[in-house]
Design an enzyme around this catalytic site. Structure first.
Site, mmCIF file in Angstrom:
data_model
loop_
_atom_site.group_PDB
_atom_site.id
_atom_site.type_symbol
_atom_site.label_atom_id
_atom_site.label_comp_id
_atom_site.label_asym_id
_atom_site.label_seq_id
_atom_site.Cartn_x
_atom_site.Cartn_y
_atom_site.Cartn_z
ATOM 1 C CB ILE A 17 14.219 -41.998 32.544
ATOM 2 C CG1 ILE A 17 14.231 -40.625 33.208
ATOM 3 C CG2 ILE A 17 14.741 -41.961 31.116
ATOM 4 C CD1 ILE A 17 15.626 -40.061 33.412
ATOM 5 C CB THR A 47 16.161 -46.184 32.416
ATOM 6 O OG1 THR A 47 15.226 -45.647 31.471
ATOM 7 C CG2 THR A 47 16.459 -45.149 33.482
ATOM 8 C CG HIS A 49 22.118 -50.278 30.129
ATOM 9 N ND1 HIS A 49 22.472 -49.508 29.033
ATOM 10 C CD2 HIS A 49 21.109 -51.086 29.717
ATOM 11 C CE1 HIS A 49 21.717 -49.850 28.013
ATOM 12 N NE2 HIS A 49 20.874 -50.793 28.399
ATOM 13 C CG LEU A 53 27.387 -38.757 29.860
ATOM 14 C CD1 LEU A 53 28.293 -38.640 28.642
ATOM 15 C CD2 LEU A 53 28.197 -38.806 31.138
ATOM 16 C CG HIS A 232 26.043 -47.338 24.168
ATOM 17 N ND1 HIS A 232 26.947 -46.645 23.403
ATOM 18 C CD2 HIS A 232 25.997 -46.678 25.353
ATOM 19 C CE1 HIS A 232 27.419 -45.617 24.078
ATOM 20 N NE2 HIS A 232 26.862 -45.616 25.271
ATOM 21 C CE1 TYR A 257 29.856 -42.422 28.182
ATOM 22 C CE2 TYR A 257 29.613 -42.660 25.796
ATOM 23 C CZ TYR A 257 29.319 -43.081 27.084
ATOM 24 O OH TYR A 257 28.492 -44.157 27.281
ATOM 25 C CE1 TYR A 523 4.031 -19.161 0.852
ATOM 26 C CE2 TYR A 523 3.869 -16.787 1.199
ATOM 27 C CZ TYR A 523 4.409 -18.016 1.537
ATOM 28 O OH TYR A 523 5.320 -18.103 2.567
ATOM 29 C CG ASP A 536 5.227 -21.334 3.782
ATOM 30 O OD1 ASP A 536 4.548 -20.298 3.887
ATOM 31 O OD2 ASP A 536 6.181 -21.452 2.989
ATOM 32 C CB THR A 538 1.290 -22.835 -3.554
ATOM 33 O OG1 THR A 538 1.683 -24.122 -4.039
ATOM 34 C CG2 THR A 538 2.507 -21.947 -3.385
ATOM 35 N N GLY A 553 8.298 -31.736 0.866
ATOM 36 C CA GLY A 553 8.274 -33.185 1.027
ATOM 37 C C GLY A 553 8.472 -33.622 2.465
ATOM 38 C CD GLU A 637 6.555 -24.524 -8.348
ATOM 39 O OE1 GLU A 637 5.456 -25.095 -8.148
ATOM 40 O OE2 GLU A 637 7.214 -23.990 -7.440
#
Length: 814
Positions: A17, A47, A49, A53, A232, A257, A523, A536, A538, A553, A637
């Site tokens: 799919i 797909t 089987h 849902l 599964h 379920y 910054y 984002d 420095t 990280g 730091e």
């Protein structure tokens, strides 16, 4: 022998799919020369089987957006293609058997309302009315989502394939891709084999939708695609006389379920400890196959299910099914451009929610391929979050045995994974462990989240209330605010960018001005063409031609990919230095006193002002001290080579004993940064958040010359803002905030929190979140509204502010 073209614009690998959805949506966008190759037959892997849902509510706004798109797509596909998809919008019910699960469902219901998903809270009586066959004597509550449903997975895939073909895509079965070919770091096409025939298709784009086979195929090109198959299980009953149409039912506290279809019940399980499969690779001839039954493994689920739905005791079992599906280390699928090879795209690893995910994922990936950027923030599923070490098969086997079960486990805040731990450790790991550290994991790094006191249990006790480490975090938080704290942040991503063109290269990528004197820290953000935030960070100028970029990280691979993507012909070397240096944060009003005890250097504001870095003597060694803060207090730091890190740690802890030095964890750092309204990438700022709307215009210097996103910044300044990021502090000190709680303005939902934590210095929970605003609306009008945050269905009055509620002038950092 099928007629296979010698060239194509894009080759899609895999006819499940996911692959069919990508082909459909690329064709819908007008792409031509689309070829999809399926090794056997369409849908023959996972797909065919799948349970099918269709649950619209996911963990975030954009994941919900994709799931809702899938439901809408499957609803209209039948009319478009003439193929029945089996889509049935019958709603879904999730029931809670404990108070903890009830709290989770109430918070999910609040989130659903913020996301525009219809949701109804249910009593046990209500549940019994909607699902009369259920034993509800021990049910606490439930929620009903009327827009949910179910569908036939194989038919959806075939309908997508038919729709793609109608728009000119070629879908060819019985052809296996044996290798993706590359040259100079770019995709050039695929090699294929069909029976005794083999050949090559030249292509500029390849999409790996290979499911269980995708990992090993990607590894041939050094592409990291961390997934592993798990078994599964589900059963299907014989037809049950008189069984009427029923909603989808989930009982997560029993790992089960239920799906009614044609008068039968399908009962499936996400058991706490799963069975990985295919450790030696997926068999070549696997096609519409089942795995051996394991009734002993499934029996505990079945036993509870019979008690929950007594009619199952009288129903015969028509099918006991066991089939493989692929799972990932964090239960989120992979989408997007692989950072290792240009033109290599991925859509795989769906963690048993592939049917509801694939429609939206195919749409989003097609838009990404067409426009060169994602249509909205997709960081949760972005392939660039994958870490190279996650290709390790033992790691994957151990981790996915847990992640399958986490789908239905209690989704407590701060929940930590337990398997495949301990791989990436700071040089200070054992020192922290000896002092009571309780570790969490990010990008494989073990990081001290909080510190247990002597004699305390060194593990999490999860709840939706104040967890067992709440008072520990408070003490650590207040040590940073009132005394001095030490945080190990060696997990920071550290990227060295150097060379003749380093300054020009970074000036082009960053919004702030980096043409500063060596030793200055800037910054900044890296923006995309829309002025939204890609990174984002420095940037410290080490010399005329060398810069150090410090990033989270978790985003290191993403940031490296962004830099390399824009490198072009620049004379620049980009080096990941993350493991070379440890980083110790010395923060708090007594930080200067502590630093002066371990170093002869001058740490006065005049000698070492904010935003500067310099080499210092420390103990018996040398380090680089950066005057910067993510907690909103005076501090440094300390970057020190990994071999000297333990010595520097010992010097600091010995010297700080009578200053009240406290080791602090990531939870305290996070609560401090939220209290100070500092943004966090992936939560408060993403690649669909404009830098001005995020309140970061101070870090953008449009006068420095051209850079990516500059025109979008100037345009937004002219047009005015349509939304703003506000900080909220609850007026009631009891409720807790995490993220995604709805924001109400004058009684109406206008947004949701992007992050939240308890602000111990402010005395209540604090959060950040975007709200709409009008161009002619004054700040006083905006803030003067009645603001509330909905916590588990209950609106709680909050103060709103554009400035940080804690130390708005920044005086404490001097």
């Amino acid at each position: 022998m099928p007629d296979i073209p010698s060239s194509a614009r894009v080759v899609i690998i895999g006819g499940g799919i996911s692959g069919c959805s990508v082909a459909y949506h690329l064709a819908e966008r007008g792409w031509t020369d689309i070829v999809l190759l399926e090794r056997r037959q369409l849908t023959c892997g996972t797909t065919w089987h799948a349970a099918g849902l269709i649950g619209q509510l996911r963990a975030s706004r954009n994941m919900t957006r994709l799931a809702k798109y899938s439901a809408d797509l499957y609803r209209r596909l039948e009319a478009e293609t003439g193929l029945a998809t089996g889509f049935s919008q019958r709603g879904s019910i999730t029931v809670a058997l404990t108070e903890a699960r009830r709290e989770e469902l109430l918070r999910q219901a609040s989130m659903a309302r913020a996301f525009g998903v219809e949701v109804n809270e249910l009593s046990p009586v209500d549940i019994n009315a909607l699902y009369p066959h259920l034993e509800v004597s021990d049910v606490v509550s439930g929620v009903h989502l009327p827009g949910d449903g179910q569908a036939d997975p194989a038919n959806i895939a075939l309908a997508l394939a038919k729709g793609a073909r109608a728009r000119g895509a070629r879908i060819i079965e019985g052809v296996k891709v044996t290798r993706v070919t590359t040259d100079c770091g770019r995709v050039t096409g695929v090699d294929w084999r069909a029976g005794d025939e083999q050949g090559h298709i030249a292509a500029t784009h390849v999409v790996n939708c290979g499911g269980m086979w995708g990992r090993d195929l990607a590894a041939q090109n050094g592409v990291t695609l961390p997934l592993h198959a798990c078994e599964h299980f589900y059963i299907v009953t014989e037809a049950i006389p008189g069984l009427e149409r029923l909603p989808v039912l989930r009982v997560p506290d029993e790992c089960a379920y239920y799906k009614e279809d044609a008068g039968k019940i399908l009962l499936g399980a996400f058991e706490p400890k799963a069975k990985p499969w295919g450790m030696s690779g997926i068999p070549e001839d696997f096609c519409f196959d089942q795995l051996p039954e394991d009734l002993d493994h499934f029996e505990p689920i079945l036993e509870k299910a019979v008690a929950r739905m007594p009619l199952l005791a009288e129903a015969g079992i028509h099918t006991f099914f066991n089939g493989p599906e692929s799972f990932t280390p964090d239960d989120r699928y992979y989408l997007g451009a692989a950072p290792e090879v240009a033109g290599y795209w991925v859509a795989a690893g769906y963690n048993s929610i592939g049917i509801v995910s694939s429609g939206g994922a195919g749409m989003a990936l097609a838009a990404w391929m067409d426009k060169g950027e994602p249509p909205f923030d997709l960081w949760e599923v972005d392939i660039r979050r994958a870490q190279p070490f996650q290709r390790n098969r033992r790691y994957l086997r151990e981790r996915v045995s847990e992640t399958l079960g986490l789908l239905y486990a209690d989704h407590y805040p701060y929940r930590q994974v337990e398997t495949a731990r301990g791989l990436r450790r700071s040089p200070l790991h054992e020192h922290l462990k000896a002092r009571g550290a309780v570790f969490g994991e990010v990008a494989g790094w073990e990081r001290a989240n909080w510190f247990a006191r002597p004699g305390e249990l060194r593990e999490y006790r999860y709840s939706w209330g104040r967890q067992n480490w709440f008072s520990n975090q408070r003490d650590e938080h207040m040590a940073l605010r009132e005394g001095v704290g030490l945080i190990d942040m060696s997990s920071f991503g550290k990227i060295r960018v150097e060379g003749r063109d380093a300054l020009a290269f970074l000036q082009r990528l960053c919004g702030n001005d980096l043409d500063v004197a060596p030793g200055r820290i800037v910054y900044t953000q890296m923006l995309n063409a829309r002025g939204c935030i890609e990174s984002d960070l420095t940037v410290t100028r080490l010399s005329e031609t060398a810069f150090l970029l410090v990033v989270p990280g978790a985003t290191l691979q993403r940031d490296l990919a962004w830099l390399r993507r824009h490198l072009g012909e620049a004379w620049v070397t980009i080096t990941d230095m993350s493991a070379a240096e440890a980083v110790l944060l010395v923060m708090g009003p007594r930080a200067r006193a502590l630093m002066s005890r371990v170093s002869p250097d001058d740490f006065s504001d005049a000698a070492h002002p904010f935003g500067t870095a310099r080499e210092i003597e420390i103990g018996l060694g040398l380090a680089r001290a950066h005057r910067i803060s993510y907690v909103g207090e005076l501090g440094w730091e300390v970057y020190v080579s990994a071999d000297q890190a333990a010595h520097v740690f010992e010097e600091l802890t010995d010297a700080g004993e009578d200053l009240g030095l406290r080791l602090c964890g990531l939870h305290a750092m996070d609560s401090c940064r939220i209290e100070k309204a500092y943004r966090h990438f992936g939560h408060d700022i993403t690649d669909e958040d404009h830098v001005l709307e995020a309140g970061l215009g101070f870090a953008v210097k449009t006068g420095k010359g051209d850079f990516i996103g500059r025109e979008a910044v100037l345009r937004k300044r002219d047009e005015g803002l349509s939304r703003r990021l506000l900080q909220f502090c609850l007026c009631d000190p009891e409720p807790l905030l995490f993220h995604n709680e709805p924001i109400l303005r004058n009684g109406r939902i206008v947004g949701q929190l992007t992050s939240g934590a308890y602000g111990h210095a402010l005395g209540a929970a604090v959060g950040l979140g975007y709200v709409p605003c009008c161009g002619d609306e004054s700040v006083a009008e905006l803030l003067g509204s009645v603001w509330q945050i909905e916590v588990a269905g209950r609106p709680v009055t909050a103060r709103a502010s554009l400035k940080p509620l804690y130390d708005p002038t920044g005086a404490r950092m001097i």
